[in-house]
Design a protein around this motif. Structure first.
Motif: not given
Length: 186
Positions: A47, A60, A71
């Motif tokens: 991440s 991620d 994301h």
């Protein structure tokens, strides 16, 4: 608040992008749009997020060698009262000066004039915050509903201030919120 900075928020909420940067864009694409002035953060090799001032983008990946997958992004509007370089320079170049507070009632009124309406969504942060969702763009707006502890000092949000704006909040996630948190009036 200047009409230009309000236009920024209206653009984000109606398009689901920050200056055209989508939540699913690669890190390089977001940096091409917002510039190289960012702080990069990561908890592990799976991440990462980049802080471009008020705007933060998150990625991620399943394995450390795979490319990053976008994301979501969050506009940390609650940072505005602190002033300084909170707003990204490219955003300021396009939209001008930003006030220290973004009032939800004014934002909602201007969205309504454009024919854009927000749905109330129940949220785990109630009653301190309320959550509102724009289905077409999948953008959510979180609003402070109770006073911050410590009284009114510089850097504090006020009741009715927008705390954050983020994307993407899908219809499935809204349904999950509704099934887990019930009515937005709880």
């Amino acid at each position: 608040m200047t009409p230009y900075s309000l236009a920024f928020y209206l653009d984000v909420i109606t398009t689901g992008t920050v200056l055209g940067a989508k939540p699913t864009d690669t890190p390089d694409r977001v940096t091409d749009i917002l510039g190289a002035g960012f702080a990069e953060n990561s908890f592990d090799k799976h991440s990462m997020w980049r802080d471009y001032g008020m705007a933060e983008f998150f990625w991620d990946r399943r394995k450390g060698q795979l490319p990053w997958k976008g994301h979501h992004f969050t506009l940390q509007v609650h940072r505005l009262p602190w002033g300084g370089e909170t707003v990204n320079s490219r955003v300021r170049e396009r939209y001008g000066r930003f006030e220290r507070h973004l009032r939800f009632d004014r934002l909602e009124q201007l969205l309504g004039r454009r024919g854009v309406h927000l749905e109330d969504v129940p949220d785990a942060n109630a009653p301190d915050y309320s959550l509102h969702w724009q289905p077409s763009s999948q953008v959510a707006v979180m609003v402070r509903r109770t006073p911050e502890e410590g009284g009114r000092r510089r850097g504090r949000s006020r009741v009715g201030d927008v705390h954050a704006i983020y994307s993407s909040l899908s219809a499935d996630m809204v349904a999950w919120h509704r099934s887990h948190y019930g009515s937005p009036d709880r």
